[in-house]
Scaffold this motif. Structure first.
Motif, PDB file in Angstrom:
ATOM      1  N   SER A  10      21.444  14.047 -60.332  1.00 24.26           N
ATOM      2  CA  SER A  10      21.801  14.706 -59.071  1.00 24.26           C
ATOM      3  C   SER A  10      22.617  13.727 -58.244  1.00 24.26           C
ATOM      4  CB  SER A  10      20.563  15.184 -58.309  1.00 24.26           C
ATOM      5  OG  SER A  10      19.767  14.090 -57.938  1.00 24.26           O
ATOM      6  N   ALA A  79      26.016  28.533 -55.142  1.00 23.03           N
ATOM      7  CA  ALA A  79      24.622  28.107 -55.181  1.00 23.03           C
ATOM      8  C   ALA A  79      24.121  27.694 -56.572  1.00 23.03           C
ATOM      9  CB  ALA A  79      23.715  29.205 -54.631  1.00 23.03           C
ATOM     10  N   ARG A  80      24.492  28.449 -57.612  1.00 23.65           N
ATOM     11  CA  ARG A  80      23.856  28.195 -58.917  1.00 23.65           C
ATOM     12  C   ARG A  80      24.749  28.665 -60.056  1.00 23.65           C
ATOM     13  NH1 ARG A  80      18.945  30.812 -61.766  1.00 23.65           N
ATOM     14  NH2 ARG A  80      17.868  28.980 -62.550  1.00 23.65           N
ATOM     15  N   THR A  94      21.673  24.040 -66.031  1.00 27.89           N
ATOM     16  CA  THR A  94      21.557  24.695 -64.730  1.00 27.89           C
ATOM     17  C   THR A  94      22.092  23.738 -63.674  1.00 27.89           C
ATOM     18  OG1 THR A  94      19.616  25.947 -65.441  1.00 27.89           O
ATOM     19  CG2 THR A  94      19.983  25.749 -63.057  1.00 27.89           C
ATOM     20  N   GLU A  96      22.593  23.403 -59.673  1.00 27.96           N
ATOM     21  CA  GLU A  96      22.182  23.921 -58.362  1.00 27.96           C
ATOM     22  C   GLU A  96      23.008  23.231 -57.288  1.00 27.96           C
ATOM     23  OE1 GLU A  96      19.738  26.169 -57.754  1.00 27.96           O
ATOM     24  OE2 GLU A  96      18.705  26.280 -59.679  1.00 27.96           O
ATOM     25  N   ALA A  98      23.190  22.724 -53.161  1.00 29.71           N
ATOM     26  CA  ALA A  98      22.474  22.910 -51.891  1.00 29.71           C
ATOM     27  C   ALA A  98      23.215  22.158 -50.791  1.00 29.71           C
ATOM     28  CB  ALA A  98      21.046  22.384 -52.011  1.00 29.71           C
TER      29      ALA A  98
END
Length: 147
Positions: A10, A79-80, A94, A96, A98
Motif C-alpha cells: 500500500s 474506489a475499487r 484487488t 482499493e 481511499a
C-alpha cells in the motif's frame, strides 16, 4: 488461511482516486506503467467493464515476451478494481482506493491459489509491485506537468 496466499502493498499517492482509477481505465496510460521496471506492453484485448477481458503481452527487458490473460471481475469507479489473472500464476488482484488528505491510499492485494505459489513468486512480485506503483506515480506526474 488467505493471509499466507496474499501479497500486499500500500502507498499514499498524491493523486485523487479518480486520477488513479483513470490510469487503470485508460489503455494508453495503463500500458505505460503496468509491470516492473523495463517492461513494455502490447494490449490485444482491453474491455474495461465488469466481466471484460484483458489480454496483453508484457515485453521484458530480457527480450522475452510474457502472455497474460485476465478478467475485470469488479469495477467501482474511483474506489475499487478487481482483476482475475487467468494464466499462471493464477491470482486475484484487488486494488482499493481511499481518499486521504490531498491524495489517495492505494492498497494492492494479490491472492494466489495456494501458499506455495504465493511464496514462490513473492521474491519477484513484491519488488515488482513496488516498481509498478513507482511507474504509476511517474505517469500520473507527467500528466500534471511534473518532470
Amino acid at each position: 488461511m488467505a493471509e499466507d496466499r496474499t501479497l500486499r502493498t500500500s502507498r499514499t499517492l498524491p493523486y485523487s482516486p479518480a486520477q488513479i482509477y483513470g490510469a487503470f481505465a485508460s489503455p494508453d496510460l495503463l500500458s505505460r506503467w503496468w509491470g516492473p521496471d523495463g517492461f513494455t506492453n502490447t494490449f490485444e484485448v482491453f474491455e474495461f467493464t465488469a466481466g471484460g477481458r484483458w489480454k496483453f503481452v508484457m515485453h521484458g527487458p530480457d527480450g522475452n515476451d510474457y502472455a497474460n490473460e485476465s478478467v475485470f471481475v469488479a469495477l467501482v469507479p474511483d474506489a475499487r478494481i478487481v482483476i482475475r489473472h487467468d494464466c499462471a500464476p493464477h491470482f486475484t488482484l484487488t486494488v482499493e482506493l481511499a481518499p486521504v488528505g490531498d491524495g489517495t491510499l492505494l492498497t494492492w492485494a494479490q491472492v494466489f491459489e495456494d501458499a506455495r505459489t504465493a511464496q514462490a513468486v513473492k521474491q519477484r512480485a513484491g519488488p515488482a509491485n513496488e516498481q509498478n506503483l513507482d511507474r504509476l506515480t511517474e505517469v500520473l506526474g507527467r500528466g500534471r506537468g511534473a518532470t
